[in-house]
Design a protein around this motif. Sequence first.
Motif, mmCIF file in Angstrom:
data_model
loop_
_atom_site.group_PDB
_atom_site.id
_atom_site.type_symbol
_atom_site.label_atom_id
_atom_site.label_comp_id
_atom_site.label_asym_id
_atom_site.label_seq_id
_atom_site.Cartn_x
_atom_site.Cartn_y
_atom_site.Cartn_z
ATOM 1 N N ILE A 149 12.079 57.640 25.491
ATOM 2 C CA ILE A 149 11.436 56.380 26.156
ATOM 3 C C ILE A 149 10.302 57.027 26.877
ATOM 4 O O ILE A 149 10.331 57.870 27.386
ATOM 5 C CB ILE A 149 12.456 55.656 26.870
ATOM 6 C CG1 ILE A 149 13.054 56.451 28.281
ATOM 7 C CG2 ILE A 149 13.511 55.086 26.342
ATOM 8 C CD1 ILE A 149 13.689 55.627 29.216
ATOM 9 N N ASP A 171 13.421 46.024 33.113
ATOM 10 C CA ASP A 171 12.783 46.549 32.122
ATOM 11 C C ASP A 171 13.361 47.943 31.379
ATOM 12 O O ASP A 171 13.519 48.112 29.983
ATOM 13 C CB ASP A 171 11.287 47.095 32.311
ATOM 14 C CG ASP A 171 10.691 45.810 32.743
ATOM 15 O OD1 ASP A 171 10.734 44.746 31.980
ATOM 16 O OD2 ASP A 171 9.862 45.728 33.670
ATOM 17 N N THR A 186 16.174 48.540 28.411
ATOM 18 C CA THR A 186 15.777 49.399 27.314
ATOM 19 C C THR A 186 16.918 50.231 26.999
ATOM 20 O O THR A 186 17.304 50.686 25.783
ATOM 21 C CB THR A 186 14.546 50.197 27.676
ATOM 22 O OG1 THR A 186 13.532 49.158 27.991
ATOM 23 C CG2 THR A 186 14.183 51.066 26.598
ATOM 24 N N TYR A 189 19.878 48.614 25.175
ATOM 25 C CA TYR A 189 19.520 48.362 23.629
ATOM 26 C C TYR A 189 19.962 49.652 22.809
ATOM 27 O O TYR A 189 20.631 49.797 21.986
ATOM 28 C CB TYR A 189 18.490 48.085 23.772
ATOM 29 C CG TYR A 189 17.714 47.983 22.224
ATOM 30 C CD1 TYR A 189 18.421 47.700 21.062
ATOM 31 C CD2 TYR A 189 16.539 48.817 22.056
ATOM 32 C CE1 TYR A 189 18.086 47.490 19.730
ATOM 33 C CE2 TYR A 189 15.967 49.228 20.748
ATOM 34 C CZ TYR A 189 16.759 48.537 19.597
ATOM 35 O OH TYR A 189 16.137 48.705 18.272
ATOM 36 N N LEU A 232 10.078 55.253 21.914
ATOM 37 C CA LEU A 232 9.785 53.912 22.667
ATOM 38 C C LEU A 232 9.085 53.691 23.763
ATOM 39 O O LEU A 232 9.374 54.204 24.961
ATOM 40 C CB LEU A 232 11.193 52.896 22.711
ATOM 41 C CG LEU A 232 10.896 51.483 23.094
ATOM 42 C CD1 LEU A 232 10.262 50.872 21.887
ATOM 43 C CD2 LEU A 232 12.128 50.968 23.294
ATOM 44 N N VAL A 260 7.633 51.904 26.807
ATOM 45 C CA VAL A 260 7.925 50.857 27.774
ATOM 46 C C VAL A 260 6.905 50.753 28.995
ATOM 47 O O VAL A 260 7.170 51.257 30.010
ATOM 48 C CB VAL A 260 9.127 50.927 28.406
ATOM 49 C CG1 VAL A 260 9.686 49.648 29.108
ATOM 50 C CG2 VAL A 260 10.431 51.355 27.161
#
Length: 298
Positions: A227, A263, A267, A270, A284, A286
């Motif tokens: 992330i 947020d 994330t 998920y 990912l 963010v």
Amino acid sequence: MASLGVLDLFNVKGRVAVVTGGSSGLGLMICKGLVTNGARVYVVALPTDPITETVDALNELGKESGGHAEGYSCDLSSKHSISELAEAISQKEKTVDMLISNAGIRRDPPSACNVLTAPLTELQASMWSIEESDWVNTFKVNTTAHYYLSIAFLSLLAAAADQQLSNGTKGRDEGRGVIVVTSSCASMHNVTNVDLTSYATSKAATDHLVKLLAAKYNRFYVRVIGINPGFVPSNMNPVGAEGNIFSSLFDKVPAKRAGNSEDIAGTILYLVSKAGSYVDGVSLCVDGGRILLANGQE
């Protein structure tokens, strides 16, 4: 028949998590999200961090959901300390459903300047002022620690992925056996008003490490995901604090705000649950769109 209900797709109740850097910032946000939703979380931080207070607060938070927290101290710059951490947790758990390798540090040049406006000599002096040891220590925590943590916990993660569940599926089908590595959107753009060179370089290395580890662990379907958060309140980025070096950039984020606990926790929920069980080997971002405006622009 597949269930598309939110409570099934994003369920982490009873799952075992190890979260490094879990006593503050992003790590604490992640721990709160997991404990609130019923996970058992091993909070890992430095001995000097408020581990006991953090664990007490998390256990209060988890009373309704059955979530639980337990604290461990670990110097993540030490391979030996990482080995001891994994051994201690293996004495309590036969499987670890998720390793959130989140801890990180940033070492700015002692002689700071505005990178976007400083004259050549001032920029040169600022960049030269950072010590070699700061580069070494940054990579030890921000990159190398992720590598050794993934190896130390690999057998527990693989056992979680291979676990036979009561509904006839395996753990991997429910998202179990996953490593989530915290990088930064700083690895993905080249502009800021302060010199983040050592930090951003270590995070760029981390992004590639995610792919390397995912490829190595593919036979066991131990997923590895990165992330890349943007401006999120933490010790390294005290959003709202007086004199914040990034304050002039907050309004340039397309989302027009800093990131928040929803947020980050959303994330993670998920990626580590059934909802994200088919995601592997990717990073990912963010960041509220920050990198859209931070490549060749202020």
